[in-house]
Design an enzyme around this catalytic site. Structure first.
Site, PDB file in Angstrom:
ATOM      1  N   PHE A 294       0.846  -1.191   0.000  1.00 42.08           N
ATOM      2  CA  PHE A 294       0.000   0.000   0.000  1.00 42.08           C
ATOM      3  C   PHE A 294       0.889   1.251   0.000  1.00 42.08           C
ATOM      4  O   PHE A 294       1.909   1.302   0.689  1.00 42.08           O
ATOM      5  CB  PHE A 294      -0.945  -0.009   1.199  1.00 42.08           C
ATOM      6  CG  PHE A 294      -1.955   1.101   1.135  1.00 42.08           C
ATOM      7  CD1 PHE A 294      -3.012   1.040   0.240  1.00 42.08           C
ATOM      8  CD2 PHE A 294      -1.821   2.224   1.927  1.00 42.08           C
ATOM      9  CE1 PHE A 294      -3.929   2.083   0.143  1.00 42.08           C
ATOM     10  CE2 PHE A 294      -2.736   3.266   1.839  1.00 42.08           C
ATOM     11  CZ  PHE A 294      -3.790   3.197   0.952  1.00 42.08           C
TER      12      PHE A 294
ATOM     13  N   ASP B 277       1.477  -5.247   7.620  1.00 47.00           N
ATOM     14  CA  ASP B 277       0.329  -4.349   7.552  1.00 47.00           C
ATOM     15  C   ASP B 277      -0.916  -5.220   7.396  1.00 47.00           C
ATOM     16  O   ASP B 277      -1.072  -5.930   6.406  1.00 47.00           O
ATOM     17  CB  ASP B 277       0.473  -3.383   6.376  1.00 47.00           C
ATOM     18  CG  ASP B 277      -0.633  -2.326   6.365  1.00 47.00           C
ATOM     19  OD1 ASP B 277      -1.745  -2.620   6.875  1.00 47.00           O
ATOM     20  OD2 ASP B 277      -0.397  -1.228   5.832  1.00 47.00           O
TER      21      ASP B 277
ATOM     22  N   TYR C 256     -10.734   0.960  10.044  1.00 54.38           N
ATOM     23  CA  TYR C 256     -11.945   1.515   9.421  1.00 54.38           C
ATOM     24  C   TYR C 256     -12.456   0.698   8.259  1.00 54.38           C
ATOM     25  O   TYR C 256     -13.419   1.092   7.613  1.00 54.38           O
ATOM     26  CB  TYR C 256     -11.766   2.981   9.040  1.00 54.38           C
ATOM     27  CG  TYR C 256     -10.565   3.368   8.226  1.00 54.38           C
ATOM     28  CD1 TYR C 256     -10.509   3.101   6.865  1.00 54.38           C
ATOM     29  CD2 TYR C 256      -9.509   4.036   8.816  1.00 54.38           C
ATOM     30  CE1 TYR C 256      -9.411   3.488   6.123  1.00 54.38           C
ATOM     31  CE2 TYR C 256      -8.404   4.429   8.075  1.00 54.38           C
ATOM     32  CZ  TYR C 256      -8.355   4.147   6.738  1.00 54.38           C
ATOM     33  OH  TYR C 256      -7.273   4.539   5.995  1.00 54.38           O
ATOM     34  N   LYS C 257     -11.822  -0.419   7.992  1.00 55.48           N
ATOM     35  CA  LYS C 257     -12.316  -1.293   6.933  1.00 55.48           C
ATOM     36  C   LYS C 257     -13.173  -2.389   7.572  1.00 55.48           C
ATOM     37  O   LYS C 257     -14.312  -2.162   7.943  1.00 55.48           O
ATOM     38  CB  LYS C 257     -11.130  -1.864   6.169  1.00 55.48           C
ATOM     39  CG  LYS C 257     -10.268  -0.782   5.520  1.00 55.48           C
ATOM     40  CD  LYS C 257      -9.002  -1.373   4.903  1.00 55.48           C
ATOM     41  CE  LYS C 257      -8.065  -0.277   4.424  1.00 55.48           C
ATOM     42  NZ  LYS C 257      -8.603   0.519   3.313  1.00 55.48           N
TER      43      LYS C 257
ATOM     44  N   ARG D 135     -12.400  -2.984  -7.662  1.00 56.00           N
ATOM     45  CA  ARG D 135     -12.450  -3.882  -6.514  1.00 56.00           C
ATOM     46  C   ARG D 135     -13.904  -4.097  -6.092  1.00 56.00           C
ATOM     47  O   ARG D 135     -14.640  -3.131  -5.886  1.00 56.00           O
ATOM     48  CB  ARG D 135     -11.658  -3.315  -5.335  1.00 56.00           C
ATOM     49  CG  ARG D 135     -10.185  -3.145  -5.616  1.00 56.00           C
ATOM     50  CD  ARG D 135      -9.406  -2.821  -4.341  1.00 56.00           C
ATOM     51  NE  ARG D 135      -9.945  -1.663  -3.638  1.00 56.00           N
ATOM     52  CZ  ARG D 135      -9.443  -1.185  -2.515  1.00 56.00           C
ATOM     53  NH1 ARG D 135      -8.406  -1.771  -1.931  1.00 56.00           N
ATOM     54  NH2 ARG D 135      -9.969  -0.130  -1.943  1.00 56.00           N
TER      55      ARG D 135
END
Lengths: 411, 411
Positions: B129, B206, B231-232, B380
């Site tokens: 990322f 991560d 937050y996912k 996605r």
């Protein structure tokens, strides 16, 4: 006799003519509580409750990820600009909100040191807030630099002459709190900036105890860098994100060390290689904390509406009232004023010195007078101008007088 | 004909027998919306609304500063332990929540580099990322180190053999995403840890795209360090604070670089000189973001209640269903599966490759199918297991099939 000289009615009368009296109604505050710790955590604005619900339910709940494009991504800069105009005396495009005060301080101190390679010293004072001191120690250790400590009067703050004595061509960074967390002493920002600037050093101010209580003129006073917390006089909520100010002329020169995606030019390109975004956006690292930013925004809006001139006038009146009461009622019990007596050099709290400060502080809180203790011997009466009444000051001093009269200092 | 082979009724039937179907009711979600972007921002738990009101009104509003002693100060560790047990496969005392993912990643990467002095290389992949890549570049620049980039298949993730080829006695740190944000490829964590460990390097994972969707066993897999966003799949809210994991045996050895007051032993002593607090508390820097932490806590509790085994089973079923539908309905339009076909190596989203991905993505969102685009050519489909229905997958693929059938790829 001294009781008569300043009866509670005088406090009631002062509250009645307080031009900011309606602002207290905008906060959730139990009228039976004597809250004198707004310099630690400011009270909850009523509008923040609705704003939090709105951000959570109407934005996160309903728009979910699409809300990023409805304004969330701009919050760090938008709230920063509002804060800059309302409380910092700074033109737009120089302030951004996000990360804790400690992380913000680290970023800017680190950026400043990088911008002054070859210089080996950081000047600060032992009276600076612990997190600032610790961050500087960590940076100095990592880089082989030296922290030069100004060891002044613990009841004051850094003096211009003392600072001038310590600053030299070896100095990379000069950093102080504008208002001392302990004594409320207001440092002479413009003069210290001039001293540092003449030596080629950068300045970094911690505004945690001044923004929202004391007018600031960061641009006019030629500050280089500043940080501050938003959960005291800005009413942003517990652990709310802090802000960073970088003077416009320095923005292209300084580079903060935590290279995150939202500080990159075109973050959603997700491209190879970091290139800092222009302006204060390059100070960002991670994804903005939206719920917390919204809460900060509400606090900042209220302070801006009240206006720093009125806020300051009331802050001076409150602390003057407190000093007068303490002198009259408490000096006989060994309580001293551990803040500057000159209101022009004093922020919005008053430090009271007493050998049994810790025990007295606990006893006051037990009696519904919320103050705090700072080692080794200080009780802070924090008189946040938007939420503190003159009767709170009177009642707080009265409660302390009673405790001392009861001999609460005995073991 | 292919439409018949997997009718919408099959999706309806799968939803009917979904053991987690009741969990969707715990979130605010418009049933008319096809939300397939929970891998970017997870939906709002209903309980978070009440929790935010409670923390703001009942705690901040009523107790104000006294609430710090009612539990606020312990939130970073308490939520960390709950997350560790519920989603990370980690024993207590190894996880703390606070700061953004970027800042957390910076702290741990920096700590790891300090713990391996003399080693000059950081191994990661170009598929990592962006924020991780940028942070590493910044650290490498500041320290004169080299980032060794694994340049693998962009539709996959780091392979054990490739990693073994790059790791040597020069390697200080090996760091990857456990689940690729782009392809959803699941890296072989235990094997990569073993490779790094044999070379004397530290590992930093991560977990942003895995925690809450794929079971983790950080302790058992001998991870050294990990960070992740909340937050996912953890439903902590936009920009919610991230977490850091440090394996217990490393806690006394590693020192993070941002020395703040709440990471110090006895912070309220406000004493001279930084001494890191023992354990993960030493990872803290500034004051904990209470409102945000409370929101994270709600999300973490729901995930823990659902149980990672059930979450993973549904994640596999959803992505398998999506792959089957895409193969049947979209391959004729040039849509490819840009995620691993082996469900054991695939997280909870499916990447669809198509030359007009960006335009298709915008058109899907306009039609109420919220997906996202990743440059240059990937859409996605994020299938957050607690909130995504099989009919959402079906409807999303159907919408894309219609767009393609309409020739929406034309200019």
């Amino acid at each position: 006799l001294t009781v008569r000289s300043l009866p509670r009615e005088e406090a009631v009368a002062l509250d009645r003519v307080d031009p900011l009296r309606e602002f207290r109604e905008r906060f959730v505050l139990d009228d039976g509580l004597v809250y004198l710790d707004g310099n630690s955590l400011g009270a909850l604005p009523r509008s923040t409750l609705e704003r939090l619900r709105e951000v959570a339910e109407d934005q996160w709940g309903s728009r979910i990820v699409r809300a990023w494009e409805d304004g969330w991504l701009e919050l760090p800069l938008a709230v920063g600009d509002r804060l800059a105009a309302g409380a910092l005396g700074a033109a737009p495009g120089q302030v951004v909100v996000g990360d804790s005060t400690t992380v913000c301080f680290y970023k800017l101190a680190s950026a400043a040191l990088d911008a002054r390679p070859g210089r080996t010293e950081i000047v600060t004072d032992l009276g600076n807030f612990p997190t600032d001191r610790y961050v500087l120690e960590g940076l100095a250790r990592a880089r082989g630099l030296e922290v030069v400590w100004l060891r002044g009067d613990p009841c004051a703050g850094p003096g211009v002459e003392e600072v001038a004595h310590l600053v030299s061509g070896r100095t990379a960074l000069v950093t102080f709190s504008h208002v001392s967390y302990r004594s409320a002493h207001i440092a002479e920002m413009a003069q210290i900036n001039a001293v540092a600037s003449r030596a080629g050093a950068l300045t970094l101010w911690d505004l945690s105890h001044s923004a929202g209580s004391v007018p600031l003129a960061l641009d006019e006073d030629r500050c280089d860098l500043a940080v501050g917390c938003t959960y005291k006089y800005l009413h942003g909520g517990p652990g709310a994100p802090a802000y960073m100010y970088v003077r416009r002329e320095l923005q292209s020169e300084l580079r903060q060390p935590i290279w995150g995606w939202l500080g990159r030019r075109d973050p959603f390109e997700m491209a190879e290689g970091y290139m800092a975004a222009p302006g204060v956006r390059g100070l960002l690292s991670g994804t903005p904390p939206v719920l917390s930013l919204a809460a900060v925004d509400e606090g900042v809006r209220i302070v801006a509406q009240a206006g720093l001139d009125r806020v300051r006038a009331k802050g001076v009146a409150l602390t003057e009232f407190a000093v007068r009461l303490v002198d009259e009622r408490l000096s006989g019990f060994g309580v001293s004023i551990a803040s500057p007596r000159d209101p022009l050099r004093r922020g919005a709290h008053v430090a009271l010195g007493h050998a049994s400060a810790q025990r007295l502080c606990t006893a006051l809180i037990d009696r519904g007078v919320v103050v705090d203790f700072r080692r080794p011997d200080v009780i802070r009466f924090g008189l946040a101008p938007l939420t503190t009444r003159f009767v709170d000051v009177w009642d707080g001093v009265e409660a302390l007088a009673r405790l001392l009269g009861e001999g609460a200092t005995g073991s």
